[in-house]
Every structure is written in structure tokens, then in C-alpha cells.
Design a protein around this motif. Sequence first.
Motif, PDB file in Angstrom:
ATOM      1  N   ASP A  70     -26.394  43.299   6.274  1.00  0.00           N
ATOM      2  CA  ASP A  70     -26.307  42.568   5.003  1.00  0.00           C
ATOM      3  C   ASP A  70     -24.875  42.139   4.720  1.00  0.00           C
ATOM      4  O   ASP A  70     -24.626  41.013   4.249  1.00  0.00           O
ATOM      5  N   LYS A  71     -23.912  43.017   4.991  1.00  0.00           N
ATOM      6  CA  LYS A  71     -22.502  42.677   4.771  1.00  0.00           C
ATOM      7  C   LYS A  71     -22.067  41.529   5.684  1.00  0.00           C
ATOM      8  O   LYS A  71     -21.349  40.623   5.256  1.00  0.00           O
ATOM      9  N   LEU A  72     -22.514  41.580   6.926  1.00  0.00           N
ATOM     10  CA  LEU A  72     -22.122  40.545   7.882  1.00  0.00           C
ATOM     11  C   LEU A  72     -22.693  39.187   7.499  1.00  0.00           C
ATOM     12  O   LEU A  72     -22.033  38.157   7.676  1.00  0.00           O
ATOM     13  N   ARG A  73     -23.910  39.159   6.976  1.00  0.00           N
ATOM     14  CA  ARG A  73     -24.543  37.885   6.621  1.00  0.00           C
ATOM     15  C   ARG A  73     -23.806  37.179   5.488  1.00  0.00           C
ATOM     16  O   ARG A  73     -23.970  35.975   5.300  1.00  0.00           O
ATOM     17  N   LYS A  74     -22.983  37.920   4.747  1.00  0.00           N
ATOM     18  CA  LYS A  74     -22.216  37.325   3.660  1.00  0.00           C
ATOM     19  C   LYS A  74     -20.899  36.726   4.150  1.00  0.00           C
ATOM     20  O   LYS A  74     -20.188  36.082   3.387  1.00  0.00           O
ATOM     21  N   LEU A  75     -20.584  36.958   5.430  1.00  0.00           N
ATOM     22  CA  LEU A  75     -19.278  36.538   5.942  1.00  0.00           C
ATOM     23  C   LEU A  75     -19.317  35.265   6.776  1.00  0.00           C
ATOM     24  O   LEU A  75     -18.267  34.671   7.035  1.00  0.00           O
TER      25      LEU A  75
END
Length: 295
Positions: A70-75
Motif C-alpha cells: 500500500d505504501k509503495l502504490r502511493k509513491l
Amino acid sequence: MVSKKTFYLKHLGEDTGQSMAIDSTWKDRWVCIGGGTSGLGLVLAQQFTQRGANVAIIGRDHARAALAADKLRKLGTGTILAFCVDLSDEQAIRTSEWMQWLSKARLDVAIAAAGKSDRGFVTQLTQTDLEELFRINLFSSFNFSKVTEDALARGHGSLVHIASLAGIVAKPGMGGYSMVKHAVVAMSRQLRTELVDKGIHVLLVCPGPVQRDSSTIGRYDELVEERQLPESLKKPAGGTNLKAIAPQLLAEKIVAAIEQKKKELILPAKARWLAGLSAIWPGILDYLFRNPKKK
């Protein structure tokens, strides 16, 4: 000045007021990271995501893997995949969704970043202690290297092993960590000679101490107390005078080394000279470890 190959993407979910430069040469390329749900592995996943790559992370904990994804998809704008499998378990790998995905994947980069450190004197260790360290550090990297080989060959990609300075020089009190990292170093160097004909570039990374976040500070305290070790062994790199490198900076250097097709990345650079000198004068490191410079 930004090159024509670079475009800008604001960090989604972060109110930083800054933009992240993303090299479009990584766009649509696939990166797979074993141990990519935490620590340096996750930082590397963030670096590649911010550069526009598609990233697959491998971890053992479902909740942690989902949170990291989830964190990576925001980057970034690339595809993010998360797989849960124990990389030290051959049977689990063979029956995993990750293995099914790999059978058709074309990898540009595969990074074996899973590992576990240790503290203690060799004669304090049990066979069980060593078996666990070899399973997590060596067997995980070994299995990861084997199963990603075909996908890397299809993509003429880079296989990266995250070892340690402890895999090049042995410091007192590092428990079984130096032994297993020496094994990882040997495996990586052998694979470098064996995979070159398949178009696979192999990079060995041996960093010194890496800065840790607040949640991992004091992680050796219990072990040091249990084994009645010197207090200095609670510190990064067992209390050496080496300055800890920021994980983001280390990740950037690893990405650059992949792009430049380097064979080995040893940080700090002076450690390579010490390792070379120790081959000529075996006692030099023993002397330096027992007579450290005063800060």
C-alpha cells in the motif's frame, strides 16, 4: 538540469511540497525484491517505485506485505505486487503464487535482501543457532537466486546479493553473522562467473553499518545480556568506528551500481583496502579491532 529521460512525480500521500525525479528508463521494467517488506529491502523497493519501475516484494508476513505494498502504490505509477513465502523453504517456494508468476516473468533486477544479524562469540553458539542463521541468510539468498534465474535470463537482468562487511572481514563478537555472510559473498562471486553466459549481471553489495529506525534500536540488548557480552556489541557493526550510512543513500548507491553493471559495491570504500591488506598481513585487522582509534 534534468535530462530528457527524466520526468517528475510528486510523492503521493506526502505533503512535502517537493517533487521526486523519476528516471523514465525504469518505467515498465520489473524489479523483484526478496525481503522487500521491511528494512533495506523496503527502502530499495521505494527507490525503484519512485523511478517508475514495476516492483514485486517478497515477505513472510501477510499483514506486513500488504502494508508495504500500500505504501509503495502511493509513491509511483508502476504495478506493485506482494507475495508471501518463506524463501528458506524450497517446498513453500515451489507451491507459491510467486513461483507461478516467476515462470512467465521477465525480470530486470532481482535483489536478495532477506537476512538476520547476530551477536556472540563463536564458542557460545549452538548448532541450532548457526542453522537458523544459515537458513535465513544463506539459504534464502540461494533459493532466491535459483528460482529467479530463468526470469533474469529472459530480461538480461541483474541479480543482487545484499551481504555485509562482516562477509569480508571478521570482527570479534559478531556471532554466526560473519560466517553466514562470508558464505553469501562466496556464493555471489561464484554465481557471477556461472551466470554471465546467460546474460545475467551479478552484483555483490557489502555495506558497513546501516542507520536503523527507532523501532529497531536496542535490538541486540537482550542477546548481549543473555550471552554476557561486552556492551559495545549492542551498537551497530559491533561498536566499530565506522559511520552508519543512511538506508536511502545506500539504496541510491545500489541502484547506481546496478545501472553501471558494477560487480561489487563495498561501503565504505576504505574497507576494500583493509580487506586486501589483510590478505597480505593477516594480523592487521586483529590489531585494529583490538586497538580502535579514540573518537
